[in-house]
Motif scaffolding. Sequence first.
Motif, PDB file in Angstrom:
ATOM      1  N   PHE A 117       4.466  -4.183   6.312  1.00 24.86           N
ATOM      2  CA  PHE A 117       3.435  -3.474   5.564  1.00 24.86           C
ATOM      3  C   PHE A 117       3.908  -2.086   5.150  1.00 24.86           C
ATOM      4  O   PHE A 117       3.613  -1.624   4.041  1.00 24.86           O
ATOM      5  N   LEU A 118       4.641  -1.400   6.018  1.00 19.84           N
ATOM      6  CA  LEU A 118       5.104  -0.049   5.714  1.00 19.84           C
ATOM      7  C   LEU A 118       6.098  -0.015   4.556  1.00 19.84           C
ATOM      8  O   LEU A 118       6.158   0.966   3.800  1.00 19.84           O
ATOM      9  N   SER A 119       6.896  -1.063   4.418  1.00 15.93           N
ATOM     10  CA  SER A 119       7.998  -1.037   3.466  1.00 15.93           C
ATOM     11  C   SER A 119       7.584  -1.505   2.072  1.00 15.93           C
ATOM     12  O   SER A 119       7.025  -2.595   1.915  1.00 15.93           O
ATOM     13  N   PRO A 120       7.919  -0.725   1.040  1.00 11.54           N
ATOM     14  CA  PRO A 120       7.657  -1.183  -0.326  1.00 11.54           C
ATOM     15  C   PRO A 120       8.530  -2.363  -0.732  1.00 11.54           C
ATOM     16  O   PRO A 120       8.274  -3.010  -1.750  1.00 11.54           O
ATOM     17  N   LEU A 121       9.556  -2.670   0.070  1.00  8.97           N
ATOM     18  CA  LEU A 121      10.434  -3.794  -0.243  1.00  8.97           C
ATOM     19  C   LEU A 121       9.833  -5.130   0.174  1.00  8.97           C
ATOM     20  O   LEU A 121      10.248  -6.177  -0.339  1.00  8.97           O
ATOM     21  N   SER A 122       8.878  -5.109   1.098  1.00 10.82           N
ATOM     22  CA  SER A 122       8.262  -6.351   1.564  1.00 10.82           C
ATOM     23  C   SER A 122       6.761  -6.385   1.332  1.00 10.82           C
ATOM     24  O   SER A 122       6.125  -7.429   1.531  1.00 10.82           O
ATOM     25  N   ASN A 123       6.184  -5.274   0.920  1.00  9.90           N
ATOM     26  CA  ASN A 123       4.749  -5.183   0.684  1.00  9.90           C
ATOM     27  C   ASN A 123       4.501  -5.027  -0.816  1.00  9.90           C
ATOM     28  O   ASN A 123       4.719  -3.968  -1.394  1.00  9.90           O
ATOM     29  N   ALA A 124       4.037  -6.127  -1.436  1.00 12.89           N
ATOM     30  CA  ALA A 124       3.758  -6.108  -2.874  1.00 12.89           C
ATOM     31  C   ALA A 124       2.261  -6.175  -3.153  1.00 12.89           C
ATOM     32  O   ALA A 124       1.839  -6.553  -4.247  1.00 12.89           O
ATOM     33  N   ARG A 125       1.448  -5.789  -2.179  1.00 11.45           N
ATOM     34  CA  ARG A 125      -0.001  -5.879  -2.327  1.00 11.45           C
ATOM     35  C   ARG A 125      -0.519  -4.866  -3.343  1.00 11.45           C
ATOM     36  O   ARG A 125       0.074  -3.786  -3.518  1.00 11.45           O
ATOM     37  N   ASP A 126      -1.647  -5.200  -3.976  1.00 12.44           N
ATOM     38  CA  ASP A 126      -2.282  -4.273  -4.903  1.00 12.44           C
ATOM     39  C   ASP A 126      -3.691  -3.888  -4.447  1.00 12.44           C
ATOM     40  O   ASP A 126      -4.504  -3.406  -5.226  1.00 12.44           O
ATOM     41  N   ASP A 127      -3.953  -4.093  -3.134  1.00 14.54           N
ATOM     42  CA  ASP A 127      -5.253  -3.703  -2.579  1.00 14.54           C
ATOM     43  C   ASP A 127      -5.066  -2.449  -1.735  1.00 14.54           C
ATOM     44  O   ASP A 127      -4.071  -1.736  -1.875  1.00 14.54           O
ATOM     45  N   ARG A 128      -5.990  -2.159  -0.837  1.00 13.92           N
ATOM     46  CA  ARG A 128      -5.921  -0.916  -0.068  1.00 13.92           C
ATOM     47  C   ARG A 128      -4.884  -0.955   1.053  1.00 13.92           C
ATOM     48  O   ARG A 128      -4.731   0.032   1.785  1.00 13.92           O
ATOM     49  N   TYR A 129      -4.158  -2.045   1.166  1.00 17.14           N
ATOM     50  CA  TYR A 129      -3.055  -2.134   2.130  1.00 17.14           C
ATOM     51  C   TYR A 129      -1.694  -2.129   1.443  1.00 17.14           C
ATOM     52  O   TYR A 129      -0.677  -2.403   2.090  1.00 17.14           O
ATOM     53  N   GLY A 130      -1.647  -1.835   0.167  1.00 18.89           N
ATOM     54  CA  GLY A 130      -0.380  -1.831  -0.554  1.00 18.89           C
ATOM     55  C   GLY A 130      -0.306  -0.704  -1.562  1.00 18.89           C
ATOM     56  O   GLY A 130      -1.304  -0.059  -1.892  1.00 18.89           O
ATOM     57  N   GLY A 131       0.904  -0.462  -2.042  1.00 17.29           N
ATOM     58  CA  GLY A 131       1.101   0.577  -3.058  1.00 17.29           C
ATOM     59  C   GLY A 131       1.524   1.897  -2.458  1.00 17.29           C
ATOM     60  O   GLY A 131       2.684   2.093  -2.092  1.00 17.29           O
ATOM     61  N   SER A 132       0.615   2.825  -2.323  1.00 14.93           N
ATOM     62  CA  SER A 132       0.930   4.160  -1.799  1.00 14.93           C
ATOM     63  C   SER A 132       1.305   4.089  -0.328  1.00 14.93           C
ATOM     64  O   SER A 132       0.966   3.132   0.386  1.00 14.93           O
ATOM     65  N   LEU A 133       1.994   5.131   0.145  1.00 11.15           N
ATOM     66  CA  LEU A 133       2.340   5.187   1.559  1.00 11.15           C
ATOM     67  C   LEU A 133       1.083   5.172   2.419  1.00 11.15           C
ATOM     68  O   LEU A 133       1.033   4.515   3.465  1.00 11.15           O
ATOM     69  N   GLU A 134       0.063   5.888   1.995  1.00 12.57           N
ATOM     70  CA  GLU A 134      -1.190   5.894   2.750  1.00 12.57           C
ATOM     71  C   GLU A 134      -1.735   4.481   2.919  1.00 12.57           C
ATOM     72  O   GLU A 134      -2.190   4.108   4.006  1.00 12.57           O
TER      73      GLU A 134
END
Length: 366
Positions: free
Chosen positions: A191-208
């Motif tokens: 979840f932390l990594s932008p390389l494995s997290n391609a979500r577009d909801d509140r658990y993806g995108g920004s570091l927050e």
Amino acid sequence: MTTTLFEPITVRGMEVRNRLWVPPMCQYTVEKRDGIPTPWHLVHYAGMARGGAGAIIVESTGVVPEGRISPNDLGLWNREQQEAFRPVVEAVHAAGARLGIQLQHAGRKASTYREWGVARPGGSVPEGDGGWQTFGPSATSFPGLAEPEALDEAGIRGIVSAFAGAARRAVDAGFDFVQVHGAHGYLVHQFLSPLSNARDDRYGGSLENRARLLLEIVDAIRAELGDAVPVMVRLSASEWVDGGFDVEEACTVVKWLGEHGADMVDISSGGNVARAPIPVGPGYQVPLATAVKHSTGMPTSAVGMIEHPWQAEQIVATGLADAVMVGRAFLRDPSFALRAARALGAEVDYIPEPYARAYRQHQQLL
């Protein structure tokens, strides 16, 4: 002689007799595949406690069955497992060490074969051989493993609850602290990594957003355990590739962890990118731990090819980290801490009496 390595350290009211600790290291020895600790675990952890370790962290322990790395991993999702841990905890405490447990969900890297054994074909364990459907932030597989199912928000809430429940069972079994596994390419790291997290909801995108799962887990554990029990987190502070989760983002996340009630971080690296160019060498991850410690003020431990007593002493004496995690050296010699004390000239009062004559008579150091 007094050394910094053998001075006590206090974390949220928990005093640890020294700063030479044992990190979680998978044993893959639950032959019944039920997550229940065995006599191997009792002897393994009690031996290192008897050998002078300050604190020991029990290996990766699944908070749900599908959270295990392999079918042969430990678990803490039911009361039977909780009660089976009691003798392990009691044996470690009897030897004077503190005992924590690493709570884990392996995500897309779950349901794999253990690292050793004659029947290790590699890859994911099929359901017919005791494996299971894996889950991740996105339906993107780790190279060589089966495709995971992307978690929905209900699934995420269930995982957060499972971490809190496992933490409660750990404390009820007598553990002194818990550690959340947020490193090495497992679910929280995914979840932390932008390389494995391609979500577009509140658990993806920004570091927050990518850090939301971890912070919710820490919040849930802290709410479950109250203010007395230390909560630690292990992070991979670099993925060693461009565009991955890096030390700058790790420092930001650690600051947030402090605000959410975490007490200490153990800084590792890698695990989420296959064949990443990791510059492995003596103490190669220590600069990451130092960067996090100095940027955030969070108590920090360092890990990774820390093999010698004087190396460990230099790390803590110069303020590069507050404690060191030594793995392979303790596997080679469960009494590594007592031998390190002799090598450094440190006086300790926890040599077991039945073994004391060996330390009085044997003058050869490491």
